[in-house]
Every structure is written in C-alpha cells, then in structure tokens.
Design a protein around this motif. Structure first.
Motif, PDB file in Angstrom:
ATOM      1  N   ARG A 105     -10.993  -0.069   0.657  1.00  0.00           N
ATOM      2  CA  ARG A 105     -10.522  -1.421   0.970  1.00  0.00           C
ATOM      3  C   ARG A 105     -10.391  -2.246  -0.320  1.00  0.00           C
ATOM      4  NH1 ARG A 105     -14.254  -2.798   4.310  1.00  0.00           N
ATOM      5  NH2 ARG A 105     -13.147  -2.135   6.151  1.00  0.00           N
ATOM      6  N   ALA A 157      -7.426  -0.792  -2.421  1.00  0.00           N
ATOM      7  CA  ALA A 157      -6.147  -1.075  -1.746  1.00  0.00           C
ATOM      8  C   ALA A 157      -5.783  -2.544  -1.873  1.00  0.00           C
ATOM      9  CB  ALA A 157      -6.220  -0.672  -0.278  1.00  0.00           C
ATOM     10  N   ARG A 158      -6.762  -3.410  -1.786  1.00  0.00           N
ATOM     11  CA  ARG A 158      -6.514  -4.852  -1.894  1.00  0.00           C
ATOM     12  C   ARG A 158      -5.876  -5.209  -3.242  1.00  0.00           C
ATOM     13  NH1 ARG A 158     -11.642  -7.418  -0.741  1.00  0.00           N
ATOM     14  NH2 ARG A 158     -11.227  -6.722   1.368  1.00  0.00           N
ATOM     15  N   LEU A 202      -2.443  -3.921  -0.303  1.00  0.00           N
ATOM     16  CA  LEU A 202      -2.312  -3.030   0.844  1.00  0.00           C
ATOM     17  C   LEU A 202      -3.559  -3.088   1.723  1.00  0.00           C
ATOM     18  CD1 LEU A 202      -0.953   0.167  -0.951  1.00  0.00           C
ATOM     19  CD2 LEU A 202       0.366  -1.491   0.357  1.00  0.00           C
ATOM     20  N   GLU A 203      -3.393  -2.643   2.954  1.00  0.00           N
ATOM     21  CA  GLU A 203      -4.524  -2.500   3.867  1.00  0.00           C
ATOM     22  C   GLU A 203      -5.183  -1.141   3.618  1.00  0.00           C
ATOM     23  OE1 GLU A 203      -5.662  -4.753   6.100  1.00  0.00           O
ATOM     24  OE2 GLU A 203      -4.151  -6.147   5.323  1.00  0.00           O
ATOM     25  N   ARG A 204      -6.417  -1.032   4.026  1.00  0.00           N
ATOM     26  CA  ARG A 204      -7.167   0.215   3.860  1.00  0.00           C
ATOM     27  C   ARG A 204      -6.482   1.365   4.596  1.00  0.00           C
ATOM     28  NH1 ARG A 204     -12.575   1.537   6.836  1.00  0.00           N
ATOM     29  NH2 ARG A 204     -11.323   0.391   8.302  1.00  0.00           N
ATOM     30  N   SER A 205      -5.918   1.108   5.765  1.00  0.00           N
ATOM     31  CA  SER A 205      -5.262   2.171   6.540  1.00  0.00           C
ATOM     32  C   SER A 205      -4.084   2.774   5.777  1.00  0.00           C
ATOM     33  CB  SER A 205      -4.797   1.642   7.899  1.00  0.00           C
ATOM     34  OG  SER A 205      -3.885   0.583   7.722  1.00  0.00           O
ATOM     35  N   GLN A 206      -3.329   1.946   5.062  1.00  0.00           N
ATOM     36  CA  GLN A 206      -2.215   2.450   4.259  1.00  0.00           C
ATOM     37  C   GLN A 206      -2.739   3.299   3.105  1.00  0.00           C
ATOM     38  OE1 GLN A 206       1.026   2.338   4.863  1.00  0.00           O
ATOM     39  NE2 GLN A 206       1.577   3.405   2.994  1.00  0.00           N
TER      40      GLN A 206
END
Length: 154
Positions: free
Chosen positions: A48, A51-52, A56-60
């Motif tokens: 997370r 990605a931030r 981006l979101e963690r899922s991406q």
C-alpha cells in the motif's frame, strides 16, 4: 531491485513516482521485490505504501506484481510492451496461458485495433487452443443449427 534495502525500495519508488510516465513492468518488478522482502504480516501495508507513491491502489500493485511473475514464467517478457497486466491475468484463467498470450500477440499483430473485450470473448469461448485462425461457423445438416466447425461434441 533485488539488492535494494527496504529504504532503497522506498527511495526507488519515490524517484520513479516523480516521473511523468513509468511503464507498468518497472513498477511491477518493484512491487514484486517489495512483496518478496517483506514478512508475511506486513506485505499489505508495505505494498500500500509503495503503490501510493505511484498514485495507485494496493490491488493494482498486487495485480501488476502477479502479472510480471506470470510473464516471466511463460517467457513473454520480450513482448511486454504489447501486453497489459489485465491481459496476462485473463490469459491465466484460460487454462492454457501460454497459448492465450500467443493468441493475443498474434491477433494484435494482424489487427492493432484488436481489443481486450475481443480477447476476453475468445478466451471465454475457449479459442486459445486454435491459434491458426478464428473459428469457422457452419450449419449442421442434422439439426440445422449454427455451430463452430469441428468443435468437440459434434
């Protein structure tokens, strides 16, 4: 990225995050390295955080890390500019990921406008095993219905 410390991974992500455009392959390798380095309980938080830095979101980030892993497994890394994480993950669901990725690359070589929805439909119908040509439709003389020529169960 393999030899970076945790601080080095964070610094690399910050530096790459400042660029206008970063290819998903580069991000994916960084995400995967972060996942491999982090103890199990902290993986979600670490991903997370990284990605931030890319917005981006963690899922991406998970999606990209998984896609790069599959691309390397099926040795399509040299064609990464023609594939997306979504295409690779969809190919994995086909039952024959290597054939599905080959199908996508062949279709895009023939027609650059070949879309993900077209690919999704071919994977759904199970046409990844016939890479030679699109399906041939015929009318059954017995029942009069249209079906794919030489399909199983005829």
């Amino acid at each position: 990225f393999r030899f970076l410390s945790d601080e080095g991974i964070r610094a690399a992500a910050e530096a790459l995050g400042e660029l206008v455009q970063v290819g998903w392959v580069l991000r994916a390798r960084l995400f995967r390295t972060a996942l491999l380095r982090t103890p199990y309980g902290g993986k979600a938080d670490k991903l997370r955080e990284i990605a931030r830095l890319f917005g981006l979101e963690r899922s991406q980030a998970y999606k990209e890390a998984r896609a790069i892993e599959l691309a390397e497994k099926y040795e399509v890394v040299h064609d990464m500019d023609k594939l997306t994480p979504d295409a690779i993950l969809l190919a994995e669901t086909s039952g024959d990921p290597e054939a599905a990725m080959t199908l996508l690359l062949d279709r895009r070589a023939e027609n650059p406008a070949y879309s993900m929805s077209q690919f999704r439909e071919e994977v759904k119908r199970g046409h990844t095993d016939s890479l030679v040509a699109p399906p041939v439709w015929c009318v059954c003389p017995t029942c009069g219905r249209r079906h794919v020529e030489n399909s199983p169960g005829e």
